[in-house]
Motif scaffolding. Sequence first.
Motif, mmCIF file in Angstrom:
data_model
loop_
_atom_site.group_PDB
_atom_site.id
_atom_site.type_symbol
_atom_site.label_atom_id
_atom_site.label_comp_id
_atom_site.label_asym_id
_atom_site.label_seq_id
_atom_site.Cartn_x
_atom_site.Cartn_y
_atom_site.Cartn_z
ATOM 1 N N ASP A 23 0.585 14.233 2.861
ATOM 2 C CA ASP A 23 1.035 13.750 1.547
ATOM 3 C C ASP A 23 2.520 13.371 1.536
ATOM 4 O O ASP A 23 3.104 13.208 0.472
ATOM 5 N N ARG A 82 1.288 9.065 -6.533
ATOM 6 C CA ARG A 82 1.665 10.498 -6.492
ATOM 7 C C ARG A 82 2.649 10.845 -7.607
ATOM 8 O O ARG A 82 2.514 11.866 -8.281
ATOM 9 N N ALA A 93 0.816 -1.219 0.000
ATOM 10 C CA ALA A 93 0.000 0.000 0.000
ATOM 11 C C ALA A 93 0.851 1.271 0.000
ATOM 12 O O ALA A 93 0.543 2.235 -0.717
ATOM 13 N N SER A 145 5.487 10.668 2.070
ATOM 14 C CA SER A 145 5.513 9.204 1.947
ATOM 15 C C SER A 145 5.859 8.546 3.285
ATOM 16 O O SER A 145 6.537 9.127 4.137
ATOM 17 N N ASN A 189 2.263 1.830 -3.416
ATOM 18 C CA ASN A 189 1.206 2.247 -4.353
ATOM 19 C C ASN A 189 0.898 3.728 -4.192
ATOM 20 O O ASN A 189 0.670 4.442 -5.162
ATOM 21 N N ASP A 190 0.879 4.157 -2.958
ATOM 22 C CA ASP A 190 0.585 5.551 -2.667
ATOM 23 C C ASP A 190 1.644 6.476 -3.287
ATOM 24 O O ASP A 190 1.327 7.466 -3.944
#
Length: 507
Positions: free
Chosen positions: A233, A132, A124, A235, A127-128
């Motif tokens: 936002d 972005r 996950a 990581s 993927n995030d």
Amino acid sequence: MLLFRHDAQEPPILSPRIPIIGHLINMICYKQDFYHQLGQHNPDLPIFTLPLGLGKMYIITSPALVQAAMRKKSLSFEPLTVAFAERMVGFGPNIMDLMHHPPANSESWLNAQHKPYDMLAPGAALNDMNARVLNSVADIINSVGPEFETKQFYIWLRNSFTRATTGALFGAQNPLTEDPKLNDSLWDYEGGQADLLMKPFPSLTARKPFQGRAALQEALRAYFRAGHDQDSDVSLVIKGRVEVNKKWGLPIDDIADHELGMLFVSVTNAIPTLFWMIFYVFHDSQLVADLQNELLGCVEEMEDSNGQRECIFSVAKFSAECPLLVSTYQEVMRMTNRQLGTRTVIEDTYLSHSSVGDAAGTPTTYLLKKGTHIQMPSIITAYAPATWGEDVHNFDPRRFITTGEREKERQQNRAFNPFGGGKHLCPGRHFAYAEILGAVAALVLGFEIVTPEGGQVSVPPMNNSLVEAVGKPLSDVQQNLLVNIRRRPGWEGVKWRFVAGNGTTDT
Ligand code: HEM
């Protein structure tokens, strides 16, 4: 004539033609070409000892021994990390103290840095980050119009993808978005790292990288003091690194300084690789056409709520549905990767592999002596005719497509290490895969890239450097190479989008 001790069990000595200093001179003068020649002229030596003046170094050329060496704990990257940290990365006394005085009975600070890299493995958090960066990649390519625009191509690519990458890691408030001049500072620092390490009084003799680093450190410190690292936002890999460093008691300014390293590694190899891939592909109109055919089967088309045509790539589909795209990426890395795979022997170590031995099949065991440096240069293993065939110097975009010749493919997989290996295997490889293949897929399907005169681009020459894991174009090319880019006729009105996906993005 040797000026150092050499045990009979150590790898055989490869004597230089000019006694004592011959290899050293060639290494300084010819850099990567020197290693390339060593590999080409000594195909039967899986490992050897290179006399270098008063000292020596081991060079491993056998892919099987490289794999064995990467797995050995006693062949360590840490002594070099510590040696470079102060002069090159600019760490202050707090971090240097943690490096120089690891606790005797528990995990060291350097080891603790590995855990946050879990956030860069498929899952996950990755993927995030991928989502972005791919959003920003979409913004970059959607800004190109239907008429030819002339770009200072390397600089355009470098600046826009640096912003995309640092945004995905550090969030919208990252210093490089706030102050675009810092983009140049980052690459000034990157281009002069060797000078920071080698030159005396670097604040005077290596002013550009020194000042670039100082500007970045100051901006990162301001970002951390303002608490932007906790923004939603940012990581999870950055948040994880910060958490580890807080646990180790580092003050906020040192935590900020430490992230200069992440800023640097996240762009320094991926962006040049993207550059080379674009040029190798657009240099070959048949390859462009074949890739377009392949990508047509993978792209999804729809209309957005305003009736605009949208084309969407799902990065997770590439490995199953786009073998030519993935093989081209791997072949570009085979051609352009220049990592030296340096390690230091921290205790006497025996190294062997079942495939390296005498005619009767008995493995040869080599003694590696404590304190000696080892190198496993990519340019040797990636250009060995015995592994890759006689066309090893040609770019073959289909080289990595599976043919079912299992033994040959096993050997090639072993010899293909663009991301290093063992404990230090690059954790950013999945992120790089998404960013690079996403960008190339959309560029190939929807854009034309030609010279300002309208001709086919050619692959520019690469500089010859010992400090870059991926070679860069010559500095003149970086600054002055002009390229025309526009939407491909028939694809003018497309809005490009990406789905980060949750499949494996391993190469
Ligand atoms: C095509 C792009 C890339 C290439 C060719 C590449 C290559 C490498 C290589 C050769 C190493 C050293 C491995 C060793 O000595 O065994 C490395 C380490 C590393 N890379 Fe990458 N890299 C790329 C992209 C990235 C990206 C995008 C990130 C971050 C998002 C990243 C983060 C790192 C980190 C943190 C390390 C240090 C790992 C450690 O010491 O344990 N890399 N990379």
